[in-house]
Design an enzyme around this catalytic site. Structure first.
Site, PDB file in Angstrom:
ATOM      1  N   LYS A  89       0.840  -1.208   0.000  1.00  0.00           N
ATOM      2  CA  LYS A  89       0.000   0.000   0.000  1.00  0.00           C
ATOM      3  C   LYS A  89       0.867   1.248   0.000  1.00  0.00           C
ATOM      4  O   LYS A  89       1.513   1.577   0.989  1.00  0.00           O
ATOM      5  CB  LYS A  89      -0.934   0.066   1.216  1.00  0.00           C
ATOM      6  N   GLU A 135       9.732   0.920  10.783  1.00  0.00           N
ATOM      7  CA  GLU A 135      10.741   1.970  10.612  1.00  0.00           C
ATOM      8  C   GLU A 135      10.003   3.284  10.806  1.00  0.00           C
ATOM      9  O   GLU A 135       9.191   3.680   9.978  1.00  0.00           O
ATOM     10  CB  GLU A 135      11.371   1.856   9.217  1.00  0.00           C
ATOM     11  N   CYS A 144      13.117  10.725   7.687  1.00  0.00           N
ATOM     12  CA  CYS A 144      13.035  10.204   9.048  1.00  0.00           C
ATOM     13  C   CYS A 144      14.345  10.405   9.819  1.00  0.00           C
ATOM     14  O   CYS A 144      14.330  10.600  11.020  1.00  0.00           O
ATOM     15  CB  CYS A 144      12.637   8.743   9.023  1.00  0.00           C
ATOM     16  N   GLU A 173       8.820  15.388  16.101  1.00  0.00           N
ATOM     17  CA  GLU A 173       9.250  15.287  14.709  1.00  0.00           C
ATOM     18  C   GLU A 173       8.422  16.267  13.871  1.00  0.00           C
ATOM     19  O   GLU A 173       7.210  16.113  13.750  1.00  0.00           O
ATOM     20  CB  GLU A 173       9.058  13.851  14.210  1.00  0.00           C
TER      21      GLU A 173
HETATM   22  P1  NAP Z   1       1.575   7.982   8.420  1.00  0.00           P
HETATM   23  O1  NAP Z   1       0.148   8.311   8.643  1.00  0.00           O
HETATM   24  O2  NAP Z   1       2.282   7.154   9.408  1.00  0.00           O
HETATM   25  O3  NAP Z   1       1.658   7.288   6.966  1.00  0.00           O
HETATM   26  C1  NAP Z   1       2.520   6.253   6.573  1.00  0.00           C
HETATM   27  C2  NAP Z   1       1.720   5.159   5.875  1.00  0.00           C
HETATM   28  O4  NAP Z   1       0.825   4.551   6.800  1.00  0.00           O
HETATM   29  C3  NAP Z   1       0.849   5.667   4.738  1.00  0.00           C
HETATM   30  O5  NAP Z   1       0.793   4.709   3.713  1.00  0.00           O
HETATM   31  C4  NAP Z   1      -0.485   5.818   5.425  1.00  0.00           C
HETATM   32  O6  NAP Z   1      -1.572   5.825   4.557  1.00  0.00           O
HETATM   33  C5  NAP Z   1      -0.501   4.605   6.304  1.00  0.00           C
HETATM   34  N1  NAP Z   1      -1.441   4.684   7.421  1.00  0.00           N
HETATM   35  C6  NAP Z   1      -1.981   5.772   8.014  1.00  0.00           C
HETATM   36  N2  NAP Z   1      -2.836   5.411   8.995  1.00  0.00           N
HETATM   37  C7  NAP Z   1      -2.838   4.064   9.027  1.00  0.00           C
HETATM   38  C8  NAP Z   1      -3.513   3.092   9.824  1.00  0.00           C
HETATM   39  N3  NAP Z   1      -4.366   3.450  10.783  1.00  0.00           N
HETATM   40  N4  NAP Z   1      -3.268   1.783   9.595  1.00  0.00           N
HETATM   41  C9  NAP Z   1      -2.406   1.401   8.635  1.00  0.00           C
HETATM   42  N5  NAP Z   1      -1.744   2.271   7.836  1.00  0.00           N
HETATM   43  C10 NAP Z   1      -1.953   3.583   8.033  1.00  0.00           C
HETATM   44  O7  NAP Z   1       2.360   9.287   8.183  1.00  0.00           O
HETATM   45  P2  NAP Z   1       1.748  10.637   7.567  1.00  0.00           P
HETATM   46  O8  NAP Z   1       0.386  10.924   8.109  1.00  0.00           O
HETATM   47  O9  NAP Z   1       1.819  10.539   6.108  1.00  0.00           O
HETATM   48  O10 NAP Z   1       2.765  11.687   8.150  1.00  0.00           O
HETATM   49  C11 NAP Z   1       2.640  12.077   9.513  1.00  0.00           C
HETATM   50  C12 NAP Z   1       3.982  12.123  10.189  1.00  0.00           C
HETATM   51  O11 NAP Z   1       4.595  10.839  10.170  1.00  0.00           O
HETATM   52  C13 NAP Z   1       5.003  12.993   9.518  1.00  0.00           C
HETATM   53  O12 NAP Z   1       4.846  14.332   9.802  1.00  0.00           O
HETATM   54  C14 NAP Z   1       6.265  12.413  10.069  1.00  0.00           C
HETATM   55  O13 NAP Z   1       6.500  12.883  11.352  1.00  0.00           O
HETATM   56  C15 NAP Z   1       5.989  10.950  10.132  1.00  0.00           C
HETATM   57  N6  NAP Z   1       6.516  10.220   8.954  1.00  0.00           N
HETATM   58  C16 NAP Z   1       7.648   9.495   9.110  1.00  0.00           C
HETATM   59  C17 NAP Z   1       8.168   8.827   8.020  1.00  0.00           C
HETATM   60  C18 NAP Z   1       9.410   8.021   8.116  1.00  0.00           C
HETATM   61  O14 NAP Z   1      10.042   7.756   7.095  1.00  0.00           O
HETATM   62  N7  NAP Z   1       9.806   7.562   9.282  1.00  0.00           N
HETATM   63  C19 NAP Z   1       7.540   8.890   6.793  1.00  0.00           C
HETATM   64  C20 NAP Z   1       6.363   9.621   6.670  1.00  0.00           C
HETATM   65  C21 NAP Z   1       5.864  10.266   7.775  1.00  0.00           C
HETATM   66  P3  NAP Z   1      -2.082   7.184   3.849  1.00  0.00           P
HETATM   67  O15 NAP Z   1      -0.986   8.168   3.861  1.00  0.00           O
HETATM   68  O16 NAP Z   1      -2.401   6.695   2.506  1.00  0.00           O
HETATM   69  O17 NAP Z   1      -3.265   7.632   4.615  1.00  0.00           O
END
Ligand code: NAP
Ligand code: MG
Length: 500
Positions: free
Chosen positions: A197, A272, A306, A404
């Site tokens: 996904k 991760e 990250c 973060e």
């Molecule tokens: P996120 O919500 O954790 O998204 C990462 C992935 O998880 C996306 O594919 C997302 O889907 C999916 N996801 C979201 N809610 C989920 C759930 N309840 N169950 C299963 N999968 C789920 O991150 P974000 O909202 O895009 O970003 C928020 C914050 O996360 C950022 O500001 C940053 O701090 C952190 N982040 C960290 C990394 C890293 O590399 N460590 C990467 C991205 C973000 P959808 O996006 O399609 O809804």
């Protein structure tokens, strides 16, 4: 390759193949080797964050589509061609995927930039890294050995390393192609099948890669791609009783949800997650190099990394000079159209992320930090731009130093000596990465041991190579990806006893 004339603000300087891909109608899900619409018929828009314009319409998969994808992956794992394909053949598929990524690198890079907003040069590098990672794990497919165990003379015992089964993989938007290569390549090298996904913000690079994987001849059901939203499609993967392993990259908050959901059938889990990495600069460092690479360490990909160098700890005697020089570096950055090769910073990925980061800039002022560079949105009338931002006068206890932000924002904090640097550096819930800048070799190695982080860079920043493991201590997750460690993540071990 000829580049077409600009068509609209979305599609400046685009390759004909990119235009063709974008104009080919609503994007579908890849299930069992076929492109199909979501069962619900629902779709969503993916946006170009530089112009706030719709790039493409994409199928919104949910529970029902994840179910179909899992069935297809299960069939391919248990009864299809995949289990009888030997390691040499699996290696050839991975090498072929690597070649196809390279042949189509310009197109993939443009799709990354259009969907994510990162500067085109960074996307070109990302496509090259993804190809390299597929090639690296192609090499591993033929080198996954079992063991013979030192048994009693009346027994013969050996251990096999076998694929786990159906792997659910949930990835974020910040490295929309590289994070796929980190997960899909080792999973396939070990003989697993995958339900992937992509993030809702950046589905296009994944979908184009899906086409290339079919072109490479990967058998049906081995790779399935379900685009959609986290709380529906993502959650369905986390909870699915017939998924054997889930690999997640993203926020710590969602990582915890995945872990809880995995308990239903005790899936194998690797996470991760986020970071707030200390970047420690001693007075004896090569300052010019430390400033240049620290700036890159925090501003690459608009800071949406990250392991970004978000907490810069600087020894007191050089604090003012470092602050001045890194602020000057931030001000040199060219913020703008990410498809333009001279641009060094593009927009943030989405309106949500833009609002989130602007909220932290407001918080920084409230917490009393001094703005040395940036601190506000970009001057562009459209697009999710934020100026590269440096705060001084910051303390490690402030929220801007602890949470973060995931934007182009660094805090610069003074420290006294080695001990103080380690205490402040480790004072975080995260433990993904750390860096130390010093000319004192023994100090560098001493700190490498003392810092609680999965990767430590000495006199450099942000180097990641598939040869070495990557992952987090503490709330930055668990499990290590890359290197031989991904082979461990994607295999089960079976011990066999033979009575002689
Ligand atoms: P996120 O919500 O954790 O998204 C990462 C992935 O998880 C996306 O594919 C997302 O889907 C999916 N996801 C979201 N809610 C989920 C759930 N309840 N169950 C299963 N999968 C789920 O991150 P974000 O909202 O895009 O970003 C928020 C914050 O996360 C950022 O500001 C940053 O701090 C952190 N982040 C960290 C990394 C890293 O590399 N460590 C990467 C991205 C973000 P959808 O996006 O399609 O809804
Ligand atoms: Mg999200």
């Amino acid at each position: 390759m000829n580049e077409s004339a600009p068509q609209n603000s979305n599609c400046r300087i685009l390759l004909p193949s990119v235009l063709e891909f974008l104009s080919r109608g609503p994007k579908k899900l890849l299930i069992g080797g076929k492109w199909v619409p979501a069962k619900s018929g629902k779709t969503f828009e993916t946006i170009n964050p530089a112009h706030e314009e719709v790039l493409a319409i994409v199928a919104e998969g949910d529970n029902a589509d994840v179910d179909d994808a899992v069935q297809a992956a299960r069939k391919a794992f248990e009864g299809g061609k995949w289990p009888v394909i030997g390691p040499h053949q699996r290696a050839r598929y991975l090498f072929r995927i690597a070649e196809l990524i390279e042949t189509n690198a310009k197109e993939l890079a443009k799709l990354i930039t259009l969907d994510n907003g990162k500067p085109i040069e960074e996307s070109i590098a990302e496509a090259a890294r993804a190809a390299e990672t597929f090639r690296y794990y192609g090499g591993w497919a033929t080198k996954i050995y079992g063991e013979t165990n030192p048994s009693d003379p009346s027994l013969f015992s050996y251990s096999l390393r076998e694929p786990i089964g159906v792997c659910g993989q949930i990835i974020p938007w910040n490295g929309p192609l590289s994070t796929i290569s980190w997960k899909v390549a080792p999973a396939l090298a070990c003989g697993n099948t995958v339900v992937l996904k992509p993030a809702e913000q950046t589905p296009l690079p994944a979908l184009r890669l899906g086409e290339l994987m079919l072109e490479a001849g990967v058998p049906e059901g081995v790779i399935n791609i379900v685009t959609g939203f986290g709380p529906t499609a993502g959650a369905a993967i986390g909870a699915h009783p017939d998924i054997d392993k889930v690999a997640f990259t993203g926020s710590t908050e969602v990582g915890k949800l995945i872990l809880r959901a995995s308990a239903g059938n005790l899936k194998r889990v690797s996470l991760e997650l986020g970071g707030k990495s200390p970047n420690i600069i001693f007075a004896d460092a090569d300052l010019e190099r430390a400033v240049a690479l620290s700036a890159r360490g925090v501003f690459r990909n608009q800071g949406q990394v990250c392991c970004a160098a978000t907490r810069m700890f600087v020894q007191e005697s050089i604090y003012d000079e470092f602050a001045e020089r890194i602020a000057a570096k931030a001000n040199e950055i060219k913020l703008g159209e990410p498809l333009d090769k001279t641009t060094t910073m593009g927009p943030l990925v989405s309106q949500e992320q833009h609002e989130r980061v602007l909220g932290y800039l407001k918080l920084a002022r409230e917490e009393g930090a001094d703005t040395r560079a940036g601190g506000e949105r970009g001057p562009q009338p459209k697009g999710y731009f934020v100026k590269p931002t440096i705060y001084t006068g910051a303390k490690n206890g402030m929220r801007i130093s602890r949470e973060e932000i995931f934007g182009p924002v660094a805090v610069v904090i003074p420290f006294k000596d080695e001990n103080d640097a380690v205490i402040q550096g480790n004072d975080t819930i995260y433990g993904l990465a750390a860096a130390v800048w010093t000319r004192d070799l023994s100090r560098a190695h001493k700190l490498a041991r003392a810092l609680k982080a999965g990767s430590v860079w000495l006199n450099c920043y942000g180097i990641i190579d598939p040869i070495a493991p990557f992952g987090g201590y503490k709330q930055s997750g668990f499990g290590r990806e890359l290197g031989m460690h991904s082979i461990e993540l994607y295999t089960e071990i079976k011990s066999v006893y033979v009575k002689l």
